[in-house]
Design a protein around this motif. Structure first.
Motif, PDB file in Angstrom:
ATOM      1  N   MET A   1       0.858  -1.171   0.000  1.00 20.99           N
ATOM      2  CA  MET A   1       0.000   0.000   0.000  1.00 20.99           C
ATOM      3  C   MET A   1       0.903   1.231   0.000  1.00 20.99           C
ATOM      4  N   LYS A   2       0.654   2.126  -0.906  1.00 22.66           N
ATOM      5  CA  LYS A   2       1.457   3.345  -0.962  1.00 22.66           C
ATOM      6  C   LYS A   2       0.876   4.383  -0.012  1.00 22.66           C
ATOM      7  N   ILE A   3       1.773   4.985   0.748  1.00 20.03           N
ATOM      8  CA  ILE A   3       1.389   6.043   1.683  1.00 20.03           C
ATOM      9  C   ILE A   3       2.353   7.211   1.544  1.00 20.03           C
ATOM     10  N   LYS A   4       1.885   8.372   1.940  1.00 19.83           N
ATOM     11  CA  LYS A   4       2.756   9.548   2.018  1.00 19.83           C
ATOM     12  C   LYS A   4       2.796   9.959   3.477  1.00 19.83           C
ATOM     13  N   MET A   5       4.003  10.025   4.016  1.00 18.73           N
ATOM     14  CA  MET A   5       4.177  10.379   5.422  1.00 18.73           C
ATOM     15  C   MET A   5       3.906  11.872   5.603  1.00 18.73           C
ATOM     16  N   ILE A   6       3.109  12.209   6.606  1.00 18.43           N
ATOM     17  CA  ILE A   6       2.851  13.608   6.923  1.00 18.43           C
ATOM     18  C   ILE A   6       3.567  14.016   8.207  1.00 18.43           C
ATOM     19  N   LYS A   7       4.127  13.020   8.903  1.00 25.70           N
ATOM     20  CA  LYS A   7       4.973  13.248  10.079  1.00 25.70           C
ATOM     21  C   LYS A   7       6.065  12.193  10.075  1.00 25.70           C
TER      22      LYS A   7
ATOM     23  N   GLU B   1      -1.618   5.391   9.184  1.00 21.54           N
ATOM     24  CA  GLU B   1      -2.764   6.249   8.907  1.00 21.54           C
ATOM     25  C   GLU B   1      -3.607   6.444  10.173  1.00 21.54           C
ATOM     26  N   ALA B   2      -3.844   5.372  10.907  1.00 19.34           N
ATOM     27  CA  ALA B   2      -4.661   5.453  12.129  1.00 19.34           C
ATOM     28  C   ALA B   2      -4.021   6.360  13.174  1.00 19.34           C
ATOM     29  N   LYS B   3      -2.695   6.379  13.219  1.00 15.73           N
ATOM     30  CA  LYS B   3      -1.982   7.206  14.198  1.00 15.73           C
ATOM     31  C   LYS B   3      -1.763   8.639  13.713  1.00 15.73           C
TER      32      LYS B   3
END
Length: 103
Positions: free
Chosen positions: A1-7, A38-40
């Motif tokens: 699953m591709k995600i982009k880190m925001i932190k 994502e949940a965190k």
């Protein structure tokens, strides 16, 4: 699953080595990790593919919750988490291994 880190966040695919996932970067991670980040609030998913896999979040890894899963479901979770030797474990040991890997 591709995600982009925001932190920026620490994480471990194998439960042993800790890596840091940097803010603004895109990562292709196992579904359980993407869901956890994502949940965190550490990341947003950027892959629009529908999710078909049941994902156990850290909050759901209480013994009672895992004990309701079938052995096949537990083995799939353990496999996706990179837990070695999961196929030889009985249900109680498999639950413990999953719980230990998440916590």
């Amino acid at each position: 699953m591709k995600i982009k880190m925001i932190k920026r966040a620490p994480g471990s695919i194998d439960g042993i080595r800790t890596e840091f996932y940097e803010e603004g970067q895109i990562y292709d991670l196992p579904l359980f990790m993407a869901n956890s980040f994502e949940a965190k609030g550490y990341a947003v998913k950027i892959d629009g593919a529908p999710q078909e896999q049941k994902v156990i979040s850290p909050v759901e890894t209480k013994h009672e919750e895992l004990s309701m899963q079938t052995m096949d479901e537990l083995k799939e979770i353990a496999k996706s988490m990179g837990i070695s030797g999961y196929s030889k474990l009985n249900k109680e040991d498999l639950i413990k291994a999953i719980h230990d890997a998440v916590n």
